[in-house]
Design a protein around this motif. Structure first.
Motif, PDB file in Angstrom:
ATOM      1  N   SER A   1      -8.064  14.388  -1.291  1.00  0.00           N
ATOM      2  CA  SER A   1      -8.113  13.254  -0.849  1.00  0.00           C
ATOM      3  C   SER A   1      -7.036  12.582   0.004  1.00  0.00           C
ATOM      4  O   SER A   1      -7.022  12.014   0.913  1.00  0.00           O
ATOM      5  N   ALA A   2      -5.880  13.075  -0.585  1.00  0.00           N
ATOM      6  CA  ALA A   2      -4.736  12.670   0.498  1.00  0.00           C
ATOM      7  C   ALA A   2      -4.780  13.272   1.834  1.00  0.00           C
ATOM      8  O   ALA A   2      -4.502  12.669   2.672  1.00  0.00           O
ATOM      9  N   ARG A   3      -5.097  14.538   1.746  1.00  0.00           N
ATOM     10  CA  ARG A   3      -5.306  15.221   3.124  1.00  0.00           C
ATOM     11  C   ARG A   3      -6.290  14.378   3.979  1.00  0.00           C
ATOM     12  O   ARG A   3      -5.898  14.130   5.284  1.00  0.00           O
TER      13      ARG A   3
ATOM     14  N   SER B   1       1.882  10.615  -7.311  1.00  0.00           N
ATOM     15  CA  SER B   1       2.239  11.209  -8.398  1.00  0.00           C
ATOM     16  C   SER B   1       1.327  11.608  -9.574  1.00  0.00           C
ATOM     17  O   SER B   1       1.491  12.722 -10.269  1.00  0.00           O
ATOM     18  N   ARG B   2       0.087  11.340  -9.122  1.00  0.00           N
ATOM     19  CA  ARG B   2      -0.985  11.597  -9.900  1.00  0.00           C
ATOM     20  C   ARG B   2      -1.803  12.634  -9.166  1.00  0.00           C
ATOM     21  O   ARG B   2      -3.169  13.219  -9.664  1.00  0.00           O
ATOM     22  N   ARG B   3      -1.401  13.301  -8.322  1.00  0.00           N
ATOM     23  CA  ARG B   3      -2.178  14.134  -7.319  1.00  0.00           C
ATOM     24  C   ARG B   3      -2.598  15.558  -7.975  1.00  0.00           C
ATOM     25  O   ARG B   3      -1.500  16.071  -8.588  1.00  0.00           O
TER      26      ARG B   3
ATOM     27  N   LEU C   1       0.760  -1.360   0.028  1.00  0.00           N
ATOM     28  CA  LEU C   1      -0.056  -0.103   0.042  1.00  0.00           C
ATOM     29  C   LEU C   1       0.750   1.144  -0.076  1.00  0.00           C
ATOM     30  O   LEU C   1       0.550   2.327  -0.417  1.00  0.00           O
ATOM     31  N   TRP C   2       2.077   1.233   0.608  1.00  0.00           N
ATOM     32  CA  TRP C   2       2.972   2.280   0.572  1.00  0.00           C
ATOM     33  C   TRP C   2       3.285   2.614  -0.983  1.00  0.00           C
ATOM     34  O   TRP C   2       3.252   3.811  -1.483  1.00  0.00           O
ATOM     35  N   ASP C   3       3.489   1.816  -1.748  1.00  0.00           N
ATOM     36  CA  ASP C   3       3.780   1.770  -3.066  1.00  0.00           C
ATOM     37  C   ASP C   3       2.770   2.197  -3.935  1.00  0.00           C
ATOM     38  O   ASP C   3       2.702   3.188  -4.816  1.00  0.00           O
ATOM     39  N   LEU C   4       1.559   1.677  -3.469  1.00  0.00           N
ATOM     40  CA  LEU C   4       0.141   2.332  -4.142  1.00  0.00           C
ATOM     41  C   LEU C   4       0.060   3.836  -4.006  1.00  0.00           C
ATOM     42  O   LEU C   4      -0.119   4.389  -4.868  1.00  0.00           O
ATOM     43  N   LEU C   5       0.238   4.216  -2.565  1.00  0.00           N
ATOM     44  CA  LEU C   5       0.120   5.660  -2.220  1.00  0.00           C
ATOM     45  C   LEU C   5       1.194   6.239  -3.064  1.00  0.00           C
ATOM     46  O   LEU C   5       0.691   7.688  -3.491  1.00  0.00           O
ATOM     47  N   ASN C   6       2.231   6.028  -3.308  1.00  0.00           N
ATOM     48  CA  ASN C   6       3.344   6.666  -3.938  1.00  0.00           C
ATOM     49  C   ASN C   6       2.847   7.148  -5.258  1.00  0.00           C
ATOM     50  O   ASN C   6       3.051   8.078  -6.082  1.00  0.00           O
ATOM     51  N   GLU C   7       2.361   5.874  -5.933  1.00  0.00           N
ATOM     52  CA  GLU C   7       1.897   5.841  -7.334  1.00  0.00           C
ATOM     53  C   GLU C   7       0.871   7.032  -7.460  1.00  0.00           C
ATOM     54  O   GLU C   7       0.631   7.747  -8.392  1.00  0.00           O
ATOM     55  N   LEU C   8      -0.226   6.917  -6.571  1.00  0.00           N
ATOM     56  CA  LEU C   8      -1.150   7.815  -6.543  1.00  0.00           C
ATOM     57  C   LEU C   8      -0.728   9.470  -6.338  1.00  0.00           C
ATOM     58  O   LEU C   8      -1.142  10.429  -6.865  1.00  0.00           O
TER      59      LEU C   8
ATOM     60  N   ALA D   1     -12.648  10.532   0.447  1.00  0.00           N
ATOM     61  CA  ALA D   1     -11.445  10.336   0.009  1.00  0.00           C
ATOM     62  C   ALA D   1     -11.448   9.359  -1.288  1.00  0.00           C
ATOM     63  O   ALA D   1     -11.054   9.533  -2.421  1.00  0.00           O
ATOM     64  N   ILE D   2     -12.159   8.273  -1.139  1.00  0.00           N
ATOM     65  CA  ILE D   2     -12.266   7.301  -2.178  1.00  0.00           C
ATOM     66  C   ILE D   2     -13.214   7.578  -3.532  1.00  0.00           C
ATOM     67  O   ILE D   2     -13.099   7.767  -4.532  1.00  0.00           O
ATOM     68  N   LYS D   3     -14.319   8.536  -2.913  1.00  0.00           N
ATOM     69  CA  LYS D   3     -15.118   9.244  -3.943  1.00  0.00           C
ATOM     70  C   LYS D   3     -14.363  10.134  -4.951  1.00  0.00           C
ATOM     71  O   LYS D   3     -14.579  10.194  -5.986  1.00  0.00           O
ATOM     72  N   ASN D   4     -13.470  10.964  -4.187  1.00  0.00           N
ATOM     73  CA  ASN D   4     -12.633  11.884  -4.619  1.00  0.00           C
ATOM     74  C   ASN D   4     -11.665  11.250  -5.813  1.00  0.00           C
ATOM     75  O   ASN D   4     -11.722  11.560  -6.982  1.00  0.00           O
ATOM     76  N   VAL D   5     -11.284  10.035  -5.247  1.00  0.00           N
ATOM     77  CA  VAL D   5     -10.020   9.481  -6.418  1.00  0.00           C
ATOM     78  C   VAL D   5     -11.007   8.621  -7.515  1.00  0.00           C
ATOM     79  O   VAL D   5     -10.283   8.472  -8.712  1.00  0.00           O
TER      80      VAL D   5
END
Length: 98
Positions: free
Chosen positions: A45-47, A38-40, A29-36, A90-94
């Protein structure tokens, strides 16, 4: 990855955001969050996600808060509802849901 400020709220420990996410959710999940990350675009949603992670981190490290949430049904329900609300938003935003 370049170093950046901590984003997880309530982190007054020596642990980095990376260490906290890995401890709570695992390295995948850390890797997934890093991928996300980069698309911020706006970061809202991150907040929200970082607020939820911060709350989980604080409770997981504080036995007094754990005891209080276990003993007080209304406070526990309010805490869980606020976590669900922020995580859901956050999920809805993404995903782009409305």
């Amino acid at each position: 990855m370049t170093a950046h400020l901590r984003e997880i709220s309530h982190n007054y420990t020596s642990f980095s955001d990376r260490e906290i996410v890995i401890r709570l959710l695992g390295p995948a999940l850390w890797d997934l969050l890093n991928e996300l990350r980069s698309r911020r675009r706006t970061g809202s949603s991150a907040r929200m996600l970082n607020e939820v992670l911060g709350d989980i981190w604080v409770v997981s490290r504080n036995p007094y808060l754990q005891d209080d949430l276990l003993a007080n049904r209304k406070r526990r329900a309010a805490f869980i509802e606020s976590m669900r609300h922020r995580a859901g938003a956050a999920i809805k935003n993404v995903t782009g849901e409305r």
